[in-house]
Write a protein that holds these residues in place. Structure first.
Motif, short mmCIF file in Angstrom:
data_model
loop_
_atom_site.label_atom_id
_atom_site.label_comp_id
_atom_site.label_asym_id
_atom_site.label_seq_id
_atom_site.Cartn_x
_atom_site.Cartn_y
_atom_site.Cartn_z
N GLU A 1 0.94 -1.13 -0.23
CA GLU A 1 -0.18 -0.08 -0.12
C GLU A 1 0.80 1.12 -0.10
O GLU A 1 1.69 1.61 0.83
N VAL A 2 0.57 2.10 -0.96
CA VAL A 2 1.46 3.32 -0.92
C VAL A 2 0.99 4.42 0.08
O VAL A 2 -0.21 4.57 0.16
N CYS A 3 1.85 4.96 0.64
CA CYS A 3 1.59 5.99 1.53
C CYS A 3 2.66 6.77 1.67
O CYS A 3 3.74 6.61 1.22
N GLY B 1 4.73 -3.85 5.14
CA GLY B 1 3.77 -4.01 4.03
C GLY B 1 3.26 -2.68 3.20
O GLY B 1 2.39 -2.80 2.17
N GLN B 2 3.97 -1.51 3.66
CA GLN B 2 3.61 -0.54 2.86
C GLN B 2 4.72 0.18 1.88
O GLN B 2 5.89 0.22 2.55
N ILE B 3 4.51 0.97 0.96
CA ILE B 3 5.59 1.50 0.22
C ILE B 3 5.52 3.00 0.31
O ILE B 3 4.42 3.52 0.66
N MET B 4 6.80 3.58 1.04
CA MET B 4 6.93 4.48 1.72
C MET B 4 7.45 5.80 0.55
O MET B 4 8.27 5.41 0.19
N VAL B 5 6.43 6.85 0.57
CA VAL B 5 6.79 7.80 -0.25
C VAL B 5 7.42 9.08 0.86
O VAL B 5 6.45 9.35 1.83
N LEU C 1 10.60 1.82 -0.89
CA LEU C 1 10.94 3.47 -0.63
C LEU C 1 10.81 4.12 -1.98
O LEU C 1 11.28 3.67 -2.99
N VAL C 2 9.95 5.15 -2.19
CA VAL C 2 9.87 6.09 -3.38
C VAL C 2 10.42 7.69 -2.70
O VAL C 2 9.81 7.89 -1.80
N CYS C 3 11.34 8.08 -3.18
CA CYS C 3 11.84 9.50 -2.93
C CYS C 3 12.28 10.17 -3.97
O CYS C 3 12.37 9.91 -5.17
#
Length: 368
Positions: A33-35, A54-58, A84-86
């Motif tokens: 889940e993206v958050c 379980g989360q994709i971290m932005v 991770l998304v940055c």
């Protein structure tokens, strides 16, 4: 230079929206889940927080990795985010106290990450359209395959994840000769919570997520604690049963985040999945008992029903989130029980909420 040879990557949202970037290290894909988290610092604490399992971290801060990592800043024994998304990933770090670079840390923990993403646009999209499942991947030419795999990822609503991060066996933390004994139910506990209890002259026994009240009581603790953690609180029937029995026996009880939601459910107050949740270190909360404001660290995608809480004869709201008026804290009127929907142990600069640990210890001392 590494950025010259990095592979193209993307983030594909469940609704088909795509944002482009580049792989930080290895090739691959990660689902979750993206958050987003708005904190300017504390990325290592975020990545190792079991609540983010379980989360994709932005990350909204423009630079991630610039001060490296330090072993003492781990909130668990490993990375818990799915990916991770940055915007800008710093391969070099400048802090003398760092043990390693974030790149090496990710390699050791087998974490896939992408950078060079327009995170301002992505966060704006999530805010408007809500948290949803997503995949980050270097397979930029296999969109249809990624969509098929993404469709199989379970939704966070109704998902039980505490069992994935909880300890398998009970363990102890702190000084065994301390004045107070606290039984903690680990449904995703952070190390700094244990440190805050231990430095207040408490000896803690940490129990697995499915431990019974009878198992916990056999140690003869002076108080009970329900931890933070990931996923939907509703499926945690064992934890809710523990809360019900602790409340029935009027033993001192304190809950943080997921533990707060479990206490609400034990009182017949429902929970719901928020549009995009609260994740950051500057969330304003008002203490309704003192009238004081607090700057708090928050990380949750679920909340408790305010109307049901206000209508409950045995529960009162002690804290409100000032951005959206959601419930940020409750206490029981005739029982030794209270909880908050934020992280008093995180201390993101201010120590506004650390009094909650003192309050718990005072409750224990009075009960004894």
């Amino acid at each position: 230079m590494k950025y010259q040879t990095r592979k193209k990557a993307l983030i594909l949202l469940a609704d088909g929206t795509i944002f482009h970037g580049k792989a930080v290290g290895k090739d691959g894909s990660a689902f979750g889940e993206v958050c987003f988290n708005t904190g300017m610092t504390g990325y290592q604490e975020i990545f190792t927080d079991p609540s983010y399992f379980g989360q994709i971290m932005v990350t909204t801060n423009a630079h991630i990795g610039n001060y490296g990592v330090n072993e003492e800043e781990m909130e668990s024994d490993s990375v818990k985010i799915a990916g991770l998304v940055c915007k800008n990933f710093s391969y070099e770090h400048s802090r003398p106290a760092a043990d390693d670079s974030l790149e090496t840390f990710f390699e050791k923990n087998d974490l896939f990450a992408i950078s060079d993403v327009d995170t301002r646009a992505l966060v704006s999209y999530i805010r408007d359209n809500g948290a949803m499942n997503a995949v980050i991947s270097t397979e930029v030419d296999k969109i249809d395959e990624l969509k098929e795999k993404l469709a199989q990822v379970p939704d966070m609503n109704g998902l039980e994840l505490a069992s994935r991060v909880s300890t398998k066996e009970p363990y102890f933390f702190g000084n065994e000769n301390a004045s107070h004994k606290i039984a903690a139910l680990d449904i995703g506990i952070k190390k700094n919570i244990l440190r805050n209890l231990a430095k207040r002259d408490a000896y803690i026994k940490v129990f697995p997520y499915n431990a019974s009240y009878e198992e916990m009581s056999a140690w003869n603790p002076d108080g009970f604690f329900l931890s933070n953690g990931p996923g939907d609180p509703e499926p945690l029937k064992d934890a809710q049963e523990v809360a019900k029995k602790v409340i029935a026996d009027n033993k001192p009880l304190f809950g943080i985040c997921l533990g707060h939601q479990v206490i609400a459910l034990a009182n017949g107050i429902s929970t719901y999945k928020m549009h995009n949740g609260h994740r950051g270190i500057n969330h304003p909360v008002k203490n309704m008992l003192t009238g004081k404001g607090e700057i708090t660290s928050q990380n949750h995608g679920f909340a408790i029903n305010r109307e049901e809480t206000e209508a409950h004869p045995e529960v009162e709201i002690t804290h409100l989130h000032l951005n959206d008026d959601t419930v940020a804290g409750i206490q029981m009127k005739n029982k030794n029980c209270f909880s908050v929907q934020y992280h008093p142990e995180a201390s993101p600069g201010p120590h506004d909420a650390s009094y909650l640990f003192d309050q718990f210890i005072e409750n224990i001392a009075k009960h004894k």
